[in-house]
Design an enzyme around this catalytic site. Structure first.
Site, PDB file in Angstrom:
ATOM      1  N   LYS A 299      15.222  24.218 -18.813  1.00  0.00           N
ATOM      2  CA  LYS A 299      14.998  23.071 -19.705  1.00  0.00           C
ATOM      3  C   LYS A 299      13.787  23.361 -20.586  1.00  0.00           C
ATOM      4  O   LYS A 299      12.693  23.655 -20.076  1.00  0.00           O
ATOM      5  CB  LYS A 299      14.685  21.831 -18.873  1.00  0.00           C
ATOM      6  CG  LYS A 299      15.780  20.798 -18.847  1.00  0.00           C
ATOM      7  CD  LYS A 299      15.258  19.604 -18.072  1.00  0.00           C
ATOM      8  CE  LYS A 299      16.205  18.453 -18.093  1.00  0.00           C
ATOM      9  NZ  LYS A 299      15.667  17.313 -17.353  1.00  0.00           N
TER      10      LYS A 299
HETATM   11  C1  E4P Z   1      17.294  14.220 -17.876  1.00  0.00           C
HETATM   12  O1  E4P Z   1      17.491  15.413 -17.844  1.00  0.00           O
HETATM   13  C2  E4P Z   1      15.996  13.617 -17.477  1.00  0.00           C
HETATM   14  O2  E4P Z   1      15.551  14.238 -16.301  1.00  0.00           O
HETATM   15  C3  E4P Z   1      16.085  12.159 -17.146  1.00  0.00           C
HETATM   16  O3  E4P Z   1      17.372  11.661 -17.327  1.00  0.00           O
HETATM   17  C4  E4P Z   1      14.962  11.312 -17.656  1.00  0.00           C
HETATM   18  O4  E4P Z   1      15.238   9.975 -17.348  1.00  0.00           O
HETATM   19  P1  E4P Z   1      14.144   8.817 -17.263  1.00  0.00           P
HETATM   20  O5  E4P Z   1      13.995   8.225 -18.617  1.00  0.00           O
HETATM   21  O6  E4P Z   1      14.727   7.850 -16.282  1.00  0.00           O
HETATM   22  O7  E4P Z   1      12.879   9.451 -16.753  1.00  0.00           O
END
Ligand code: E4P
Length: 221
Positions: free
Chosen positions: A83
């Protein structure tokens, strides 16, 4: 649509993966920080548990640092997807590491234009964060709709991975607009399984069966 779990909690991953409904995992530094143990060990353990893609995020924000972390993370297991954040240096790093065969999930996408750039840089996945957009009064799903349209217009190989999902309606909408993947907190996946009429219906079937057994002993299974 593929369903990923958005968690680094191995116990929750195991429980849901046993049901055969988990296609992959996304993690982020916040989720990993909530779990005991070392980052790499957590990622390796998740990759052993789940056959599908497992996203692990870099924490460097400069080009060299991101490339070096991406190489390190991708070597942990064949199903690791790196990522990288949607910042200019992140785009440059995406272009560079995807050219080396490392798959990238470009994260922190809040507009379709950001997603388009990520796809052009070679990201295998783009992750719009819809809940965080909803939180500030925008319609997060609109970004997903736009990205799906762009993906289809140009037959892009980049998959639209919907993140920051807050409730089951988000999952349903993502599926209806044609997103490739939704990544869900385990609690949302649990809620998808539930309906009060299912529980009520099952109770009635079992009660009727018990009653029938008393009057017709011949009907045992
Ligand atoms: C996606 O890859 C992220 O890890 C995640 O969905 C972030 O979500 P949040 O806004 O609940 O932290």
């Amino acid at each position: 649509m593929k369903l990923f779990l958005d968690t680094a909690n191995l116990e929750k991953i195991r429980r849901l993966n046993r049901m055969g409904i988990v296609d992959g995992i996304t993690t982020n530094p916040t989720l990993v920080a909530e779990e005991p143990g070392e980052f790499e060990a957590i990622i390796v353990a998740i990759c052993k548990e789940v056959k599908g893609d497992v996203s692990a995020e870099v924490v460097a924000t400069d080009f060299d640092g991101m490339v070096s972390e991406a190489k390190h993370l991708s070597a942990l297991a064949p199903n690791v997807v790196v990522k990288l954040p949607m910042i200019p240096e992140g785009l440059r790093a995406t272009k560079s590491v995807s050219g080396m065969g490392i798959r990238v999930n470009m994260t922190l996408i809040f507009s379709a234009n950001q997603g388009l750039l990520a796809a052009k840089a070679g990201a295998s996945f783009v992750s719009p964060f819809i809940g965080r957009l909803d939180d500030i009064g925008q319609r997060g799903m609109e970004v997903v709709e736009d990205l799906v349209k762009i993906r289809d217009n140009y037959r892009l190989k980049t998959e639209v991975l919907v993140g920051s999902i807050r409730h089951t309606q988000h999952v349903l909408e993502a599926a209806k607009v044609g997103a490739d993947i939704a990544t869900l907190p385990p609690e949302v996946m649990d809620k998808m399984m539930k309906h009060p009429l299912t529980d009520l219906g099952l109770k009635r079937f079992l009660d009727d069966w018990e009653k029938a057994k008393r009057t017709k002993p011949s009907i045992t299974v």
